[in-house]
Design an enzyme around this catalytic site. Structure first.
Site, PDB file in Angstrom:
ATOM      1  CB  VAL A  67      -6.131   5.357  -9.248  1.00 25.59           C
ATOM      2  CG1 VAL A  67      -5.899   3.864  -9.327  1.00 25.59           C
ATOM      3  CG2 VAL A  67      -6.942   5.853 -10.447  1.00 25.59           C
ATOM      4  CG  HIS A  68      -7.189   5.014  -3.027  1.00 26.32           C
ATOM      5  ND1 HIS A  68      -8.097   5.856  -3.612  1.00 26.32           N
ATOM      6  CD2 HIS A  68      -7.755   4.637  -1.856  1.00 26.32           C
ATOM      7  CE1 HIS A  68      -9.156   5.990  -2.814  1.00 26.32           C
ATOM      8  NE2 HIS A  68      -8.980   5.254  -1.740  1.00 26.32           N
ATOM      9  N   GLY A  69      -5.929   1.553  -3.713  1.00 21.96           N
ATOM     10  CA  GLY A  69      -6.469   0.387  -3.033  1.00 21.96           C
ATOM     11  C   GLY A  69      -6.121   0.505  -1.564  1.00 21.96           C
TER      12      GLY A  69
END
Lengths: 149, 91
Positions: A67-69
């Site tokens: 999970v990452h932006g």
């Protein structure tokens, strides 16, 4: 000192029974990094927005999501968090079941490479993947990551 | 002739970096050298930015305008990557 000690803290490893949907999954996966001051609360909403626009491009394979932006979406300090769900969640209807979420807060495109390398090694071995999935404590998961690095 | 490979994901940090590390290892394994491999965000994926682009299946629809793309069903699957890269480099 190994980079993993800077990038992963035991208090950011969590085991949870399950979540009601993928949005709640993002919330619980990112929250430790918000609490620790590694990212702003908006990082959660930005990742949800990215997902609505592009799909869950961070689901790497069965059981595993990274999970990452982006660096400019509210990241303050480089760090990862790990959340193990006892019950799987899907990020899209026909997608993989996910039980391990590694949340990445990256401040630039390169400096987290060592940690991702370790993660990649750990999870390309099905046996180690199972050890994480069946871990009985946060410390056990933490140790598996540190050993892989 | 492929001289550059760009691996892309939504933010250009995580999934794309993993793919890049695997592409570098795979090229070494299949004996291809002199190719620059980078990772970047989807917004950098434009014709001319690289000779070959590699993305995960979720982003397939966003790269339809690019001439040469490898789409991976499983980002972590090195065997799939090797088969698909070999095919591209033998073209």
């Amino acid at each position: 000192m190994k980079e993993i000690y800077n990038m992963l803290k035991l208090e950011n490893v969590r085991i949870l029974p399950g979540v009601k949907d993928w949005k709640e999954a993002i919330h619980v996966a990112v929250q430790p990094l918000v609490d620790g001051g590694y990212c702003e609360p908006r990082y959660i909403d930005e990742i949800i927005k990215n997902t609505e626009k592009l799909g869950p491009y961070y689901v790497l394979c069965e059981n595993l999501a990274l999970v990452h932006g982006s660096t400019d979406q509210g990241v303050l300090k480089r760090q990862i968090a790990i959340t193990l769900l006892r019950e799987p969640v899907k990020f899209k209807e026909d997608g993989c079941d996910v039980r391990i979420m590694v949340t990445l807060a990256a401040t630039d495109p390169e400096s987290h490479m060592e940690v991702l390398q370790a993660m990649s090694e750990l999870f390309s071995d099905p046996e180690s993947m199972n050890r994480v999935l069946e871990a009985s404590s946060e410390k056990e998961i933490y140790d598996l990551f540190v050993e892989a690095a | 002739m492929i001289k550059s490979v760009m691996c892309c994901c939504g933010s250009g940090l995580g999934s794309s970096m993993l793919v890049r590390m695997n592409v570098e290892k795979t090229l070494q394994k299949i004996g291809v050298s002199g190719v620059s491999v980078t990772h970047s965000s989807l917004s950098d994926a434009a014709e001319g930015a690289a000779d070959l682009f590699v993305v995960g299946k979720d982003l397939e629809n966003f790269v339809k305008h690019l001439p040469r793309v490898v789409v991976l069903n499983n980002i972590m699957d090195k065997a799939e990557l090797e088969t698909k890269l070999k095919a591209e480099f033998e073209k």
